[in-house]
Design a protein around this motif. Sequence first.
Motif, PDB file in Angstrom:
ATOM      1  N   ALA A  85       0.992  -1.181   0.054  1.00  0.00           N
ATOM      2  CA  ALA A  85      -0.083   0.095   0.010  1.00  0.00           C
ATOM      3  C   ALA A  85       0.852   1.142  -0.159  1.00  0.00           C
ATOM      4  O   ALA A  85       0.544   2.122  -0.685  1.00  0.00           O
ATOM      5  N   VAL A  86       1.933   1.234   0.782  1.00  0.00           N
ATOM      6  CA  VAL A  86       2.915   2.224   0.896  1.00  0.00           C
ATOM      7  C   VAL A  86       3.426   2.739  -0.435  1.00  0.00           C
ATOM      8  O   VAL A  86       3.827   3.862  -0.909  1.00  0.00           O
ATOM      9  N   LYS A  87       3.777   1.441  -1.306  1.00  0.00           N
ATOM     10  CA  LYS A  87       4.326   1.758  -2.731  1.00  0.00           C
ATOM     11  C   LYS A  87       3.368   2.425  -3.547  1.00  0.00           C
ATOM     12  O   LYS A  87       3.538   3.219  -4.443  1.00  0.00           O
ATOM     13  N   ARG A  88       2.033   2.491  -3.202  1.00  0.00           N
ATOM     14  CA  ARG A  88       0.947   2.879  -3.886  1.00  0.00           C
ATOM     15  C   ARG A  88       0.854   4.495  -3.621  1.00  0.00           C
ATOM     16  O   ARG A  88      -0.061   5.195  -4.281  1.00  0.00           O
ATOM     17  N   GLY A  89       1.496   4.625  -2.751  1.00  0.00           N
ATOM     18  CA  GLY A  89       1.436   6.238  -2.012  1.00  0.00           C
ATOM     19  C   GLY A  89       0.174   6.420  -1.192  1.00  0.00           C
ATOM     20  O   GLY A  89      -0.075   7.637  -0.507  1.00  0.00           O
ATOM     21  N   VAL A  90      -0.226   5.156  -0.439  1.00  0.00           N
ATOM     22  CA  VAL A  90      -0.960   5.082   0.775  1.00  0.00           C
ATOM     23  C   VAL A  90      -0.610   5.850   1.806  1.00  0.00           C
ATOM     24  O   VAL A  90       0.520   5.229   2.273  1.00  0.00           O
ATOM     25  N   GLN A  91      -1.092   6.785   2.656  1.00  0.00           N
ATOM     26  CA  GLN A  91      -0.496   7.295   3.946  1.00  0.00           C
ATOM     27  C   GLN A  91      -1.153   6.553   5.036  1.00  0.00           C
ATOM     28  O   GLN A  91      -2.281   6.397   5.208  1.00  0.00           O
TER      29      GLN A  91
END
Length: 283
Positions: A193-199
Motif C-alpha cells: 500500500a505504501v508503494k501505491r502512495g497510501v498514507q
Amino acid sequence: MMTDKNKLLNEHSIIREEPPLIPEEPVKILTKLGLSSIKAKVYLALLIHQDSDAKSLCKQLKKPRQPVYQALSELQEDGLVEKTLAKPATFHAIPVQSTLQLLLKRKESEMAQLEKEAAAQFRNFEVDCQAAGGAAPSSAGFRLLAKNETDPSKSVYKLGRAVADSKKSVMCLTTARLFCQIRDLDEGVWRDAVKRGVQFKFIINGVEDMELRLHPELCSSRCFAVRFARSGQQACVLLVDGKEVFCRIGASLDSPVLWSDAPEFVALMRDYFETKWRMLGQR
C-alpha cells in the motif's frame, strides 16, 4: 397355508441370516470425509479382517475384482492402507484415529482453498458488475462482522482486504499488543500500500515508546508514521480512505468488530483521530 416343512425352512433362514459385513453409518461418515463408497467399504473390511488379500476382500464384500483392486490402489496412495509383499499380497488398514486425522486435514485444506477461490471470484464479480455500470453493493450502515471476517487467517478477512484495497489513507488507533500481532500478519500488505502512495498513521495507546521492528521500507517511507500515547482505550479503530471504519471492541484479535460506512460516524471517528494525532505531535 404354509406347511410345517416350509415354516421350518423359513425360520431356519431367519436364524441363519447374518448382519451386513460393513455397518452403514461408518461408511456414510467416511464418504462425507471424502472417500468413495467402495473405498470406505474396502477400508472398513480391512479393519475387520486385517491382512486380507484382494481375492478375499472381493468375496467378503461381494464385489467384482476391478473396483476392489482400484480402491486398494487408491487407498494405498492416500496412505490409509499398507501392502505386505507376499504371495498373495495382503493388505491392512492403518488405525481409525490416524485415518480420521488425515481425512479431516485434507478436508480442511480443500475448504480453505475453496474459500480463497470463492472470495477471489466474487471480488472479481463485484468489480466486473461495477465496471459494467451495475450498482455497487448496498451499504449496511452499521454491521457487527462475522467471526471469519475478523480472523486474519481467513481469506474473507475484511479488515485486511480493506487495507489491501485502500487508495489514499489508513488511520489506526491501537494497542502495542495488537500492533505487533497485526504487523506480523499484514506487514506485506502495508508495504504494498505504501508503494501505491497510501498514507499510514498509527497511534499506539498505552506506551511512551516501543521497538516497532518494521521492515526497512516502512521505516524509511514518508507514507508511514507512528505516534505513541501513554493513555487510551484498550481497543482498536481502523479508518480506511475516510470512507469506512472498523472498531475492534477489545484488545485482542478475537474481540468483536463493528464496521460502518455511515458518513456521520466515519467523520466523527476521523475527526477524533486527527485531533489526537495533532495533540501527540505537539508534545
